[in-house]
Design an enzyme around this catalytic site. Structure first.
Site, PDB file in Angstrom:
ATOM      1  CG  HIS A 268      -0.554   0.308   2.509  1.00  0.00           C
ATOM      2  ND1 HIS A 268      -0.453   1.590   2.986  1.00  0.00           N
ATOM      3  CD2 HIS A 268      -0.189  -0.490   3.540  1.00  0.00           C
ATOM      4  CE1 HIS A 268      -0.055   1.569   4.254  1.00  0.00           C
ATOM      5  NE2 HIS A 268       0.127   0.314   4.619  1.00  0.00           N
TER       6      HIS A 268
ATOM      7  CD  GLU B  39      -3.217  -1.047   4.956  1.00  0.00           C
ATOM      8  OE1 GLU B  39      -3.147  -2.054   5.672  1.00  0.00           O
ATOM      9  OE2 GLU B  39      -2.967   0.098   5.403  1.00  0.00           O
ATOM     10  CD  GLU B  40      -2.285   2.856   7.139  1.00  0.00           C
ATOM     11  OE1 GLU B  40      -2.999   2.352   8.031  1.00  0.00           O
ATOM     12  OE2 GLU B  40      -1.058   2.656   7.068  1.00  0.00           O
TER      13      GLU B  40
ATOM     14  CG  ASP C 145       1.461  -2.858   5.398  1.00  0.00           C
ATOM     15  OD1 ASP C 145       2.139  -1.830   5.635  1.00  0.00           O
ATOM     16  OD2 ASP C 145       0.248  -2.957   5.671  1.00  0.00           O
TER      17      ASP C 145
ATOM     18  CG  HIS D 274      -0.819   4.145  12.080  1.00  0.00           C
ATOM     19  ND1 HIS D 274      -2.050   3.542  12.192  1.00  0.00           N
ATOM     20  CD2 HIS D 274      -0.253   3.617  10.960  1.00  0.00           C
ATOM     21  CE1 HIS D 274      -2.216   2.689  11.185  1.00  0.00           C
ATOM     22  NE2 HIS D 274      -1.134   2.711  10.435  1.00  0.00           N
TER      23      HIS D 274
END
Ligand code: TRP
Ligand code: ZN
Ligand code: CA
Length: 437
Positions: free
Chosen positions: A125, A171-172, A200, A287
C-alpha cells in the site's frame, strides 16, 4: 546488500539478459530450488530503495506532511512510482475509486511476457495515515516493490509466469483500494493468479523478521531465503488480515509476504535472536508524525528487499510442475447449525500413495466462516485439519486451496471433506470441493 554467491556469479557473467529461463541453477550460498530450476535473483541495492524513500519523504514534506488518501501527497506518490515504471518499460494502469468522498488510486504495472494464465503479483500500500509521512508504513514496502520491478527491467527478465506489481490506495481506511481491485477482476482473471505477495512495513527500526504463513509454498520461499542468510524468522501474527493480502486471500488466491513489526513490543527472546531493544515497539513511530525517513532499519529494509526479489525470481521463473489428476464433487451439501456433514470424492486409477503436496480446494458458502471446522478424511479414516473455527474470523465463505502432506495415505478410495459448524446462528453449504494429486 548481502554477499550471496548468486550476485557474484551474475557480476562475472556480466549480461543479465543472457541468462535464459531454466538454464541457471541456484548457486552455492543461495537456497536450493525445490522443484524446477529457476533464474538466480539479483541483490537489490538498498541505496536505491532508500532513494525512493527519500523521494516519498520529500513528497510528504511538500504536501502537508502526509501521503494519505484524498490528500495531494497521495497522488504525487502515485505519479512518482508510475514515472519510474513507465521509463523502465512497464505497462501501467491507474485505477480510480471513490471513498469517503475522495478519489483514490491504485497503480498496477505489468511486465510484458510470461504465461498470461499464471500471474504472480507483488504489492504494497502506497498511502500513509494523515498523521505522518508513512515512510516505514508503507513507503518501505512501496519502495522495495518498486525497486524489485526496476530490477526485473534491468535484468531484461523473461519469466515463466506473468509478473504484475501493485500499489494500493486507502489501505489505512480498511484495505479499500486492494478490495476494489480484486472485486473489479472478473472471476476468470482471478483464477489466473498463482499468488499474491504483500509487503507492508518492512523497515521497522527495531525489526523482527516475520513471514506470512497463509500458504505453505509461498511461505517456504521466504523462509528458504532467510535461512540462507542465517536469520531466524517467525510467523506473522500481529493482526492477521490487517493488510492488502487479505483482499486476495478472501478471493481464494494464495498469499504470502513479509513484515518487520508495528506497535507490538519486541520480547527479550526476540531481542536475543534479532538484536534491537526488548520491551520497545518494533516501530515506535507507527502511525505517528515521526514515521519519517529516519524511522528505518537499513538492515531490515535490505534483507526484506532481497527476500522480495528472491521470491519474485524464484516463483516467477520456475517451470510450473503440471498438476496431476483431480477429482471433484460439485453436489451441494447443506451445513445446518451445530452439525457435522461430509461430502465424498472417490479417487481411482492413481495408484500408490497420495503426494506430499495433495491440494484440497474448498468452496463453501457460509454467512460466518469462523463457525466452521474443516477436515480432510483419508480413505482409512485419518483426518487432516484444514481449518479451525475462530470467533474473530468474521468473513463469510471459505474459498481456499489447502496443501496436505498425505504421503502416508493410499491415494485410491473414498476421501471425505468433513465440515463441522460449531456455533449457533450462521449456516451455509458445501458448494464444491476438489482433490488434486
Ligand atoms: N498497514 C497495517 C496497519 O496500518 C500495518 C500492520 C499491522 C500490518 N499489523 C500488520 C501489516 C500485520 C502486515 C501484517 O494496520
Ligand atoms: Zn498503517
Ligand atoms: Ca452456525
Amino acid at each position: 546488500m548481502s554477499l550471496r554467491r548468486a550476485h557474484k556469479l551474475r557480476t562475472t557473467a556480466g549480461v543479465l539478459t543472457a541468462l535464459a529461463v531454466g538454464v541457471l541453477a541456484p548457486t552455492a550460498g543461495a537456497p536450493a530450488a525445490t522443484a524446477a530450476q529457476v533464474v538466480a535473483a539479483p541483490d537489490i541495492p538498498v541505496a536505491n530503495v532508500k532513494a525512493h524513500l527519500a523521494q516519498l519523504q520529500s513528497i510528504a514534506t511538500a504536501n502537508g506532511g502526509n501521503r494519505a488518501h484524498g490528500r495531494s501527497g497521495y497522488l504525487a506518490s502515485v505519479n512518482y512510482v508510475k514515472g519510474q515504471l513507465d521509463a523502465a518499460g512497464f505497462t501501467t494502469v491507474v485505477q480510480q475509486f471513490t471513498y469517503n468522498g475522495s478519489t483514490g488510486y491504485n497503480l498496477v504495472a505489468d511486465w510484458p511476457g510470461g504465461d498470461p494464465n499464471q500471474v504472480l503479483m507483488a504489492g504494497a500500500h502506497l498511502d500513509s495515515v494523515t498523521s505522518g509521512p508513512g515512510i516505514n508504513d508503507n513507503g518501505s514496502g512501496s519502495a522495495a516493490v518498486l525497486e524489485t520491478a526496476l530490477a526485473v527491467s534491468r535484468a531484461g527478465l523473461q519469466p515463466t509466469k506473468h509478473l504484475r506489481f501493485g500499489w494500493w490506495g486507502a489501505e489505512e481506511l480498511g484495505l479499500v483500494g486492494s478490495k476494489y481491485y480484486v472485486s473489479s477482476l472478473p472471476a476468470t482473471e482471478r483464477a489466473k493468479f498463482s499468488g499474491y505477495l504483500n509487503f507492508d512495513m518492512i523497515g521497522s527500526p527495531n525489526p523482527g523478521y516475520f513471514v506470512y504463513d497463509d500458504d505453505p509454498a509461498l511461505e517456504k520461499v521466504f523462509k528458504d531465503y532467510f535461512a540462507s542468510l542465517g536469520v531466524p524468522t517467525e510467523i506473522e501474527t500481529e493482526g492477521d488480515g490487517r493488510s492488502d493480502h487479505a483482499s486476495f486471500k478472501n478471493a481464494g488466491i494464495p498469499v504470502g509476504g513479509l513484515f518487520t513489526g508495528a506497535s507490538r513490543l519486541k520480547t527479550s527472546a526476540q531481542a536475543q535472536k534479532w538484536g534491537g531493544t526488548a520491551g520497545v515497539a518494533f516501530d515506535r513511530c507507527y502511525h505517528s508524525s515521526c514515521d519519517t525517513a529516519s524511522n528505518i532499519s537499513d538492515t531490515a529494509l535490505d534483507r526484506d528487499s532481497d527476500a522480495l526479489a528472491y521470491a519474485v525470481w524464484t516463483l516467477g521463473t520456475e517451470v510450473p510442475v503440471p498438476p496431476g489428476p483431480s477429482f471433484e464433487n460439485t453436489a451441494d451439501v447443506t451445513i445446518p447449525d451445530n452439525t457435522t456433514v461430509t461430502s465424498p470424492v472417490t479417487v481411482s486409477g492413481v495408484g500408490g500413495n497420495a503426494p506430499a503436496a495433495l491440494k484440497a480446494s474448498v468452496d463453501i458458502k457460509h454467512t460466518w466462516r469462523g463457525d466452521l471446522v474443516i477436515d480432510l478424511v483419508a480413505p482409512d479414516g485419518s483426518a487432516y485439519r484444514l481449518k479451525n473455527s475462530s470467533s474473530s474470523d468474521s468473513a463469510d465463505n471459505v474459498l481456499a486451496t489447502y496443501t496436505v502432506d498425505a504421503s502416508s495415505e493410499t491415494a485410491d478410495g473414498v476421501w471425505l471433506l468433513r465440515v463441522q459448524d460449531v456455533a449457533t446462528y450462521d449456516t451455509g453449504f458445501i458448494d464444491s470441493w476438489k482433490l488434486t494429486f
